[in-house]
Design an enzyme around this catalytic site. Structure first.
Site, PDB file in Angstrom:
ATOM      1  N   GLU A 117       0.835  -1.214   0.000  1.00 17.25           N
ATOM      2  CA  GLU A 117       0.000   0.000   0.000  1.00 17.25           C
ATOM      3  C   GLU A 117       0.867   1.261   0.000  1.00 17.25           C
ATOM      4  OE1 GLU A 117      -3.059  -0.381  -0.664  1.00 17.25           O
ATOM      5  OE2 GLU A 117      -3.019  -2.548  -0.358  1.00 17.25           O
ATOM      6  N   HIS A 120       1.709   2.442  -3.386  1.00 22.64           N
ATOM      7  CA  HIS A 120       0.681   3.301  -4.010  1.00 22.64           C
ATOM      8  C   HIS A 120       0.812   4.741  -3.494  1.00 22.64           C
ATOM      9  CE1 HIS A 120      -1.003  -0.086  -5.965  1.00 22.64           C
ATOM     10  NE2 HIS A 120      -1.659  -0.584  -4.942  1.00 22.64           N
ATOM     11  N   GLU A 175      -0.227  -2.137  -9.772  1.00 21.55           N
ATOM     12  CA  GLU A 175      -0.281  -3.266  -8.838  1.00 21.55           C
ATOM     13  C   GLU A 175       0.956  -4.148  -8.959  1.00 21.55           C
ATOM     14  OE1 GLU A 175      -2.242  -3.104  -6.589  1.00 21.55           O
ATOM     15  OE2 GLU A 175      -4.120  -2.227  -7.248  1.00 21.55           O
TER      16      GLU A 175
END
Ligand SMILES: [Zn+2]
Length: 257
Positions: A117, A120, A175
């Site tokens: 995460e 990101h 991703e």
């Protein structure tokens, strides 16, 4: 109705996600108000953990971990979403994990998740990339619903010894980039754990290629040539053409960003 209200003279703190209010100019039946979900800053341990990988490329003081939100998608998917520089965790996870760097059950896997995460977050802040738009595009071509021959969701699957040999970091989607980074972290810092977990052992064979693909990232994570260009690639356009599913279906099947 508020769960908990503390009054402080001229203002009050409401600790809840739903409350009711009455308009001053048109008193009548109270109507519900959705308050912003709870959130917290990164702990000093989480910042130290992230710095191992992302160095000073992220404004850590701006990053927040949010309890649910985003129309309940993190709760329904039981996965995190990080589309706008904040990590939205499912409510149950937020309530249990107060510190990803702390003594957790499944510590290694939770830290792998945290680094995924945080990648990101890095894409959003350091690469000025719209993670939300890229996530929607991936969803529109079935990235979060279709699986490859090994059973991995298409958005995340990569093979640095096979189909993806020769690619640079910018050639991977958001991703894949996040998984390459978090797998690199996992093998580098939790080698014993990886070698003891049968489903993770295959990560070891790709580690030297992973470190090669990440060579510029590991040297300078602010290098703008690392920004994902996957959406401009031929294969992406080809898949968009082939795929005739409507946007509504794609949006309702979004699992994780
Ligand atoms: Zn992700």
């Amino acid at each position: 109705m508020a769960d908990k209200i503390e009054t402080h003279g001229t203002y009050m703190t409401v600790t809840t996600e739903e409350a009711t209010t009455v308009l001053i100019n048109s008193p009548g039946k109270p109507f519900p108000v959705r308050l912003p979900p709870k959130s917290r800053k990164l702990t000093s341990g989480e910042i130290a953990l992230a710095r191992l990988i992302f160095k000073e490329s992220i404004p850590y003081e701006k990053v927040r971990i949010v309890r649910g939100g985003l129309l309940g998608i993190p709760d329904n998917s039981r996965n995190a979403m990080t589309p706008f520089g904040e990590i939205h965790l499912p409510i149950k996870v937020y309530d249990v994990i107060k510190d990803f760097s702390g003594p957790l059950t499944n510590k290694e896997d939770n830290q792998r998740w945290f680094i995924h995460e945080m990648t990101h977050i890095w894409q959003y802040f350091a690469m000025d990339l719209s993670v939300a738009c890229r996530g929607v595009r991936l969803a529109s071509i079935g990235g979060y619903t279709e699986r490859d021959t090994s059973g991995r969701l298409m958005a995340y699957a990569y093979d640095l010894l096979g189909i993806d040999r020769g690619k640079e970091f910018k050639d991977f989607n958001i991703e894949q980039q996040a998984d390459i980074v978090c797998h690199c972290y996992l093998v580098k810092y939790h080698a014993n754990y990886v070698s003891q977990e049968p489903q993770l052992r295959n990560l070891i064979s790709q580690q030297s290629r992973r470190e090669y693909v990440l060579r510029d990232f590991l040297r300078n994570p602010l290098d703008r040539k690392l920004k994902s260009e996957e959406w401009t690639t031929k294969i992406h356009h080809q898949r968009e053409k082939e795929n005739n599913r409507i946007w509504y279906e794609a949006m309702t099947k979004v699992r994780t960003f």
